[in-house]
Design an enzyme around this catalytic site. Structure first.
Site, PDB file in Angstrom:
ATOM      1  N   ARG A  64       0.929  -1.173  -0.113  1.00 42.23           N
ATOM      2  CA  ARG A  64       0.088   0.036  -0.047  1.00 42.23           C
ATOM      3  C   ARG A  64       0.774   1.344  -0.030  1.00 42.23           C
ATOM      4  O   ARG A  64       0.268   2.301  -0.403  1.00 42.23           O
ATOM      5  CB  ARG A  64      -1.165  -0.069   1.265  1.00 42.23           C
ATOM      6  CG  ARG A  64      -2.202  -0.838   0.721  1.00 42.23           C
ATOM      7  CD  ARG A  64      -3.045  -1.170   1.910  1.00 42.23           C
ATOM      8  NE  ARG A  64      -2.514  -2.370   2.547  1.00 42.23           N
ATOM      9  CZ  ARG A  64      -2.665  -2.612   3.875  1.00 42.23           C
ATOM     10  NH1 ARG A  64      -2.902  -1.592   4.480  1.00 42.23           N
ATOM     11  NH2 ARG A  64      -1.948  -3.713   4.319  1.00 42.23           N
ATOM     12  N   GLU A 101       4.065  -9.631  14.765  1.00 33.37           N
ATOM     13  CA  GLU A 101       3.329 -10.048  15.936  1.00 33.37           C
ATOM     14  C   GLU A 101       3.494 -11.667  16.218  1.00 33.37           C
ATOM     15  O   GLU A 101       3.838 -11.956  17.285  1.00 33.37           O
ATOM     16  CB  GLU A 101       1.688 -10.148  15.835  1.00 33.37           C
ATOM     17  CG  GLU A 101       1.051  -9.147  17.080  1.00 33.37           C
ATOM     18  CD  GLU A 101      -0.404  -9.030  16.540  1.00 33.37           C
ATOM     19  OE1 GLU A 101      -0.884  -8.664  15.502  1.00 33.37           O
ATOM     20  OE2 GLU A 101      -1.310  -8.916  17.495  1.00 33.37           O
TER      21      GLU A 101
HETATM   22  P1  AMP Z   1       4.136  -2.229  11.750  1.00 33.28           P
HETATM   23  O1  AMP Z   1       5.415  -2.601  11.236  1.00 33.28           O
HETATM   24  O2  AMP Z   1       3.527  -2.873  13.119  1.00 33.28           O
HETATM   25  O3  AMP Z   1       3.962  -0.824  11.986  1.00 33.28           O
HETATM   26  O4  AMP Z   1       2.709  -2.445  10.633  1.00 33.28           O
HETATM   27  C1  AMP Z   1       2.854  -1.531   9.466  1.00 33.28           C
HETATM   28  C2  AMP Z   1       2.457  -2.351   8.121  1.00 33.28           C
HETATM   29  O5  AMP Z   1       1.671  -3.204   8.429  1.00 33.28           O
HETATM   30  C3  AMP Z   1       2.041  -1.038   7.138  1.00 33.28           C
HETATM   31  O6  AMP Z   1       2.683  -1.956   5.869  1.00 33.28           O
HETATM   32  C4  AMP Z   1       0.496  -1.376   7.130  1.00 33.28           C
HETATM   33  O7  AMP Z   1       0.248  -1.431   5.821  1.00 33.28           O
HETATM   34  C5  AMP Z   1       0.291  -2.750   8.024  1.00 33.28           C
HETATM   35  N1  AMP Z   1      -0.546  -2.713   8.913  1.00 33.28           N
HETATM   36  C6  AMP Z   1      -0.436  -3.008  10.420  1.00 33.28           C
HETATM   37  N2  AMP Z   1      -1.318  -2.668  11.189  1.00 33.28           N
HETATM   38  C7  AMP Z   1      -2.262  -2.553  10.001  1.00 33.28           C
HETATM   39  C8  AMP Z   1      -3.872  -2.045  10.389  1.00 33.28           C
HETATM   40  N3  AMP Z   1      -4.432  -2.209  11.763  1.00 33.28           N
HETATM   41  N4  AMP Z   1      -4.553  -1.917   9.231  1.00 33.28           N
HETATM   42  C9  AMP Z   1      -3.782  -1.891   8.147  1.00 33.28           C
HETATM   43  N5  AMP Z   1      -2.740  -2.115   7.842  1.00 33.28           N
HETATM   44  C10 AMP Z   1      -2.024  -2.353   9.062  1.00 33.28           C
END
Ligand code: AMP
Length: 176
Positions: A64, A101
């Protein structure tokens, strides 16, 4: 009076509970992508804080981050470089792992993606723990670029991990 941009964007992002797994509120941006005028305003607002930073390369995070990263690069007259999931890029790559996670993922970039000394803006849709963006920052620096900033559509507050280093300024249009 017009509603603030952040409210109008928020009303075009659908929160889907328990997707793709229980406990996650997935931020679905497809209604925003379907609204041409609002999407244009969103792209301009994600670009504006970095307009005078002499950005040479925008790095978009699969997948995205590509949707926002390419038009932001166009507005900044900068090159676009994708940071992709493993095994997708055909040329010489470097990769950086990061914790999810459950388990581990990684991002890859072409070693020649940033020329000699890119001034880089990293773009993604949602910032949650920050693991993905921190890995992208490490990757850009290993390839020889400098991370000047990070632009995201939305940050989900309260879950960014303090142990993950993102030294550059982070601009987020929305905070849930
Ligand atoms: P993080 O590494 O935990 O910051 O997760 C970020 C990545 O995961 C990004 O590329 C987002 O597109 C996706 N992502 C994480 N959480 C969500 C969420 N609640 N809704 C949509 N995309 C998410």
């Amino acid at each position: 009076m017009d509603e603030p941009l952040s409210n109008r964007i928020a009303s075009c992002i659908r929160s889907v509970p328990n997707f793709p797994k229980p406990g996650i509120q997935f931020k679905d941006i497809t209604p925003l992508l379907a609204n041409a005028d609002l999407l244009g305003e969103t792209i301009r607002a994600m670009t504006a804080p970095f307009a005078n930073e002499r950005i040479t390369h925008v790095v978009g995070i699969e997948s995205r981050g590509f949707l926002f990263g390419v038009p932001i690069a166009q507005l900044l007259h900068a090159a676009f470089a994708p940071a992709r999931k493993p095994g997708k890029l055909p040329w010489k790559t470097l990769s950086e792992k990061f914790a999810l996670e459950y388990g581990i993922d990684s991002l890859e970039m072409h070693t020649d993606a940033l020329g000699n000394a890119g001034r880089v803006l990293i773009v993604d849709d949602v910032l949650a723990t920050g693991g993905t963006l921190a890995a992208a920052c490490r990757l850009v620096e290993r390839i020889g670029g400098s991370v000047i900033g990070v632009s995201v559509l939305a940050e989900i507050p309260g879950i960014r991990s303090k142990s993950l280093r993102i030294d550059a300024p982070i601009h987020s249009l929305l905070h849930y």
